[in-house]
Design an enzyme around this catalytic site. Structure first.
Site, PDB file in Angstrom:
ATOM      1  N   ARG A   1      19.732  -5.416  -0.066  1.00 50.06           N
ATOM      2  CA  ARG A   1      19.941  -4.270  -0.934  1.00 50.06           C
ATOM      3  C   ARG A   1      20.877  -3.352  -0.150  1.00 50.06           C
ATOM      4  NH1 ARG A   1      20.453  -3.140  -5.794  1.00 50.06           N
ATOM      5  NH2 ARG A   1      19.888  -1.029  -6.360  1.00 50.06           N
TER       6      ARG A   1
ATOM      7  N   ARG B   1      -3.104  10.667   1.422  1.00 50.86           N
ATOM      8  CA  ARG B   1      -3.925  11.453   2.357  1.00 50.86           C
ATOM      9  C   ARG B   1      -4.722  12.484   1.605  1.00 50.86           C
ATOM     10  NH1 ARG B   1       0.599  12.982   6.256  1.00 50.86           N
ATOM     11  NH2 ARG B   1       0.849  10.949   7.222  1.00 50.86           N
TER      12      ARG B   1
ATOM     13  N   ARG C   1      18.451  10.200  -2.738  1.00 50.73           N
ATOM     14  CA  ARG C   1      18.112  11.242  -1.769  1.00 50.73           C
ATOM     15  C   ARG C   1      19.332  12.112  -1.485  1.00 50.73           C
ATOM     16  NH1 ARG C   1      15.002   8.848   3.368  1.00 50.73           N
ATOM     17  NH2 ARG C   1      16.988   7.877   3.885  1.00 50.73           N
TER      18      ARG C   1
ATOM     19  N   GLU D   1      22.704   9.761  -1.236  1.00 51.75           N
ATOM     20  CA  GLU D   1      22.437   8.348  -0.959  1.00 51.75           C
ATOM     21  C   GLU D   1      22.272   7.620  -2.293  1.00 51.75           C
ATOM     22  OE1 GLU D   1      19.905   8.025   2.636  1.00 51.75           O
ATOM     23  OE2 GLU D   1      18.840   6.546   1.439  1.00 51.75           O
TER      24      GLU D   1
ATOM     25  N   ARG E   1       0.854  -1.181   0.000  1.00 41.92           N
ATOM     26  CA  ARG E   1       0.000   0.000   0.000  1.00 41.92           C
ATOM     27  C   ARG E   1       0.890   1.231   0.000  1.00 41.92           C
ATOM     28  NH1 ARG E   1      -0.411   1.823   5.213  1.00 41.92           N
ATOM     29  NH2 ARG E   1       0.748   0.471   6.615  1.00 41.92           N
TER      30      ARG E   1
ATOM     31  N   ASP F   1      12.065  -0.993  12.199  1.00 48.09           N
ATOM     32  CA  ASP F   1      12.279   0.381  12.649  1.00 48.09           C
ATOM     33  C   ASP F   1      12.800   0.345  14.079  1.00 48.09           C
ATOM     34  OD1 ASP F   1      11.748   2.092  10.514  1.00 48.09           O
ATOM     35  OD2 ASP F   1       9.579   1.915  10.779  1.00 48.09           O
TER      36      ASP F   1
ATOM     37  N   TYR G   1      13.599  -6.239   8.221  1.00 48.20           N
ATOM     38  CA  TYR G   1      13.706  -4.788   8.367  1.00 48.20           C
ATOM     39  C   TYR G   1      12.911  -4.382   9.600  1.00 48.20           C
ATOM     40  CZ  TYR G   1      13.542   0.148   8.165  1.00 48.20           C
ATOM     41  OH  TYR G   1      13.687   1.457   8.538  1.00 48.20           O
TER      42      TYR G   1
HETATM   43  P1  FAD Z   1      22.582  -2.631  13.801  1.00 46.87           P
HETATM   44  O1  FAD Z   1      22.356  -1.191  14.101  1.00 46.87           O
HETATM   45  O2  FAD Z   1      22.962  -3.014  12.444  1.00 46.87           O
HETATM   46  O3  FAD Z   1      23.633  -3.214  14.845  1.00 46.87           O
HETATM   47  C1  FAD Z   1      24.263  -4.461  14.682  1.00 46.87           C
HETATM   48  C2  FAD Z   1      25.697  -4.323  15.135  1.00 46.87           C
HETATM   49  O4  FAD Z   1      26.323  -5.610  15.133  1.00 46.87           O
HETATM   50  C3  FAD Z   1      26.541  -3.459  14.203  1.00 46.87           C
HETATM   51  O5  FAD Z   1      27.134  -2.404  14.931  1.00 46.87           O
HETATM   52  C4  FAD Z   1      27.587  -4.423  13.637  1.00 46.87           C
HETATM   53  O6  FAD Z   1      28.848  -3.814  13.442  1.00 46.87           O
HETATM   54  C5  FAD Z   1      27.645  -5.469  14.728  1.00 46.87           C
HETATM   55  N1  FAD Z   1      28.139  -6.776  14.265  1.00 46.87           N
HETATM   56  C6  FAD Z   1      27.665  -7.478  13.208  1.00 46.87           C
HETATM   57  N2  FAD Z   1      28.355  -8.638  13.085  1.00 46.87           N
HETATM   58  C7  FAD Z   1      29.283  -8.656  14.074  1.00 46.87           C
HETATM   59  C8  FAD Z   1      30.299  -9.570  14.460  1.00 46.87           C
HETATM   60  N3  FAD Z   1      30.506 -10.698  13.791  1.00 46.87           N
HETATM   61  N4  FAD Z   1      31.077  -9.274  15.531  1.00 46.87           N
HETATM   62  C9  FAD Z   1      30.891  -8.104  16.216  1.00 46.87           C
HETATM   63  N5  FAD Z   1      29.952  -7.196  15.884  1.00 46.87           N
HETATM   64  C10 FAD Z   1      29.144  -7.471  14.829  1.00 46.87           C
HETATM   65  N6  FAD Z   1      14.537   3.066  11.743  1.00 46.87           N
HETATM   66  C11 FAD Z   1      13.690   4.034  12.188  1.00 46.87           C
HETATM   67  O7  FAD Z   1      12.966   3.820  13.175  1.00 46.87           O
HETATM   68  N7  FAD Z   1      13.641   5.264  11.556  1.00 46.87           N
HETATM   69  C12 FAD Z   1      14.401   5.563  10.469  1.00 46.87           C
HETATM   70  O8  FAD Z   1      14.320   6.672   9.935  1.00 46.87           O
HETATM   71  C13 FAD Z   1      15.284   4.549   9.988  1.00 46.87           C
HETATM   72  N8  FAD Z   1      16.056   4.795   8.913  1.00 46.87           N
HETATM   73  C14 FAD Z   1      16.857   3.798   8.424  1.00 46.87           C
HETATM   74  C15 FAD Z   1      17.608   4.075   7.291  1.00 46.87           C
HETATM   75  C16 FAD Z   1      18.411   3.075   6.747  1.00 46.87           C
HETATM   76  C17 FAD Z   1      19.217   3.363   5.525  1.00 46.87           C
HETATM   77  C18 FAD Z   1      18.423   1.790   7.343  1.00 46.87           C
HETATM   78  C19 FAD Z   1      19.220   0.673   6.740  1.00 46.87           C
HETATM   79  C20 FAD Z   1      17.706   1.533   8.497  1.00 46.87           C
HETATM   80  C21 FAD Z   1      16.908   2.538   9.047  1.00 46.87           C
HETATM   81  N9  FAD Z   1      16.178   2.320  10.214  1.00 46.87           N
HETATM   82  C22 FAD Z   1      15.326   3.301  10.668  1.00 46.87           C
HETATM   83  C23 FAD Z   1      16.271   1.055  10.951  1.00 46.87           C
HETATM   84  C24 FAD Z   1      17.353   1.088  12.061  1.00 46.87           C
HETATM   85  O9  FAD Z   1      18.616   1.307  11.478  1.00 46.87           O
HETATM   86  C25 FAD Z   1      17.327  -0.246  12.792  1.00 46.87           C
HETATM   87  O10 FAD Z   1      16.095  -0.407  13.449  1.00 46.87           O
HETATM   88  C26 FAD Z   1      18.429  -0.409  13.879  1.00 46.87           C
HETATM   89  O11 FAD Z   1      19.647   0.136  13.513  1.00 46.87           O
HETATM   90  C27 FAD Z   1      18.611  -1.886  14.128  1.00 46.87           C
HETATM   91  O12 FAD Z   1      19.464  -2.091  15.221  1.00 46.87           O
HETATM   92  P2  FAD Z   1      20.239  -3.462  15.362  1.00 46.87           P
HETATM   93  O13 FAD Z   1      20.945  -3.405  16.658  1.00 46.87           O
HETATM   94  O14 FAD Z   1      19.314  -4.595  15.108  1.00 46.87           O
HETATM   95  O15 FAD Z   1      21.249  -3.498  14.133  1.00 46.87           O
END
Ligand code: FAD
Length: 361
Positions: free
Chosen positions: A245, A172, A276, A296, A168, A346, A344
């Protein structure tokens, strides 16, 4: 001996580490990067907090999560209102009466609905993304604001993309440029790193440390492991690579106090290779004399490149299920976060999942 080794100092790992350490558990948090905060990480350039891994706007409908995250930082009242730029012509996003007025010069929401109805093709089952989007919002908006942008994003023609990528589109019939429908929204004043720093304050933290390269050593130094890195990497890609991606970012410091007047501008034409431009100072209503912008670029993902968006198609879902089955056989190790669960998420969803997990222990 630690109670927990938490692999990944991103949001998932940090929320879990905070909860566990508050309960008195001894935690070691390791990250292979040279900084904490995962993809939320902000770098300070010329007194401007630059979102290094893409623009991050916190938004949620969950009052509990909003109050929780506000314990770690003060949030401002930023409202995301991106602008779409198609060959120099500007349109408001998300699709709302401001956008429709630019197309059809009417302020009457009922007329707008009729115009869209007239352009919609009655497609019972869309065979591809192009058919799907036209069936949702008609041809005019598809042509200017969606087609080329989506094709840049995915590196494929819209007719070659599956219809289910977009189920979707936010439409608005009011003059409202607020991109999100959520009740709570904002940017932490002073960037995201402080949130993670505070969450990790009771834990030992080791950076530049890859769990995979010394897993036996780490495994034997803790009772339990939380792994928030890529689940396929943990199992040495034994069934093959999960696909993503990817994105590339190019930042510039400019000698002007205001480059584009908005934090997020989407470039919807194929004339520009980037999707962007982010002007970071506007996230915090900055008045610095200079500005930092980031282009980006969507990027094909190859093994080794930064994983950004999981491709949750059938092939990758089947592959992920195989890794998940392996994960369930592991003892005293849990997989979490966007990479550990190949999902994915947030930031608010990450906090919710990490809190739910922490509550089990
Ligand atoms: P990550 O932040 O990826 O943390 C995982 C960590 O594990 C990393 O630091 C990595 O280095 C570490 N790691 C991986 N493998 C290993 C290993 N083998 N040994 C040691 N360390 C390791 N969310 C929103 O709510 N609003 C937004 O506007 C938004 N914008 C986004 C824009 C983009 C381009 C992207 C990709 C995501 C966006 N998000 C947004 C989502 C947000 O980034 C995620 O919700 C959040 O970062 C996820 O946290 P995480 O801890 O799961 O993963």
């Amino acid at each position: 001996m630690y109670d927990w080794i938490i692999v990944g100092a991103g949001l998932f790992g940090a929320v879990f580490a905070n909860e566990a350490s508050v309960k008195g558990k001894k935690c070691l948090v390791i990250d292979k990067r040279n900084h904490i905060a995962g993809n939320m990480y902000c770098e300070n350039i010329d007194d401007i907090w630059v979102h290094k891994y893409g623009a991050h706007i916190f938004h949620t409908n969950d009052k509990f999560i909003w109050e929780y995250v506000n314990k770690f930082a003060e949030f401002n009242n930023y409202i995301n209102s991106p602008i779409a730029n198609y060959d120099g012509e500007l349109y408001n996003l998300p699709f709302n009466m401001n956008t429709f007025y630019r197309f059809w010069k009417t302020t009457d929401p009922h007329k707008v609905k009729k115009i869209i109805e007239g352009q919609r093709e009655e497609i019972l089952e869309a065979k591809n993304l192009e058919e799907q989007i036209i069936s949702l919002i008609g041809t005019d908006i598809y042509r200017v604001l969606v087609k080329e942008y989506t094709e840049k994003q995915w590196g494929r023609k819209a007719v070659d993309l599956p219809a289910n990528i977009i189920k979707r589109l936010p439409v608005r019939f009011t003059f409202d440029n607020n991109y999100f429908n959520d009740r709570y929204q904002g940017i932490p004043v002073g960037g995201y790193n402080q949130i993670i720093e505070k969450m990790l304050k009771r834990c030992d933290v080791k950076l530049n440390t890859n769990y995979i390269s010394a897993r036996d050593e780490y495994r034997s130094s803790a009772a339990n492991v939380l792994f928030t890195g890529p689940i396929d990497e943990y199992f040495d890609y034994c069934y093959g690579y999960l696909e993503y991606r990817s994105l590339k970012f190019k930042s510039k410091v400019l000698n002007t106090d205001n480059y584009q007047g908005v934090a997020v501008m989407n470039f919807t034409s194929s004339a520009e290779p980037f999707t962007r431009i982010i002007e970071h100072k506007h996230f915090e209503f900055g008045s610095q004399p200079r500005t930092v912008i980031t282009y980006e670029y969507p990027n094909e993902w190859k093994p080794g490149a930064d994983p950004y968006y999981p491709i949750n198609d059938e092939k990758n879902t089947i592959l992920y299920d195989k890794y998940r089955a392996l994960a369930q056989k592991e003892k005293n190790i849990i997989f979490g976060g966007r990479l550990g669960r190949y999902q994915y998420l947030d930031m608010d969803a990450v906090i919710r999942q990490a809190l739910d997990l922490a509550n089990l222990f």
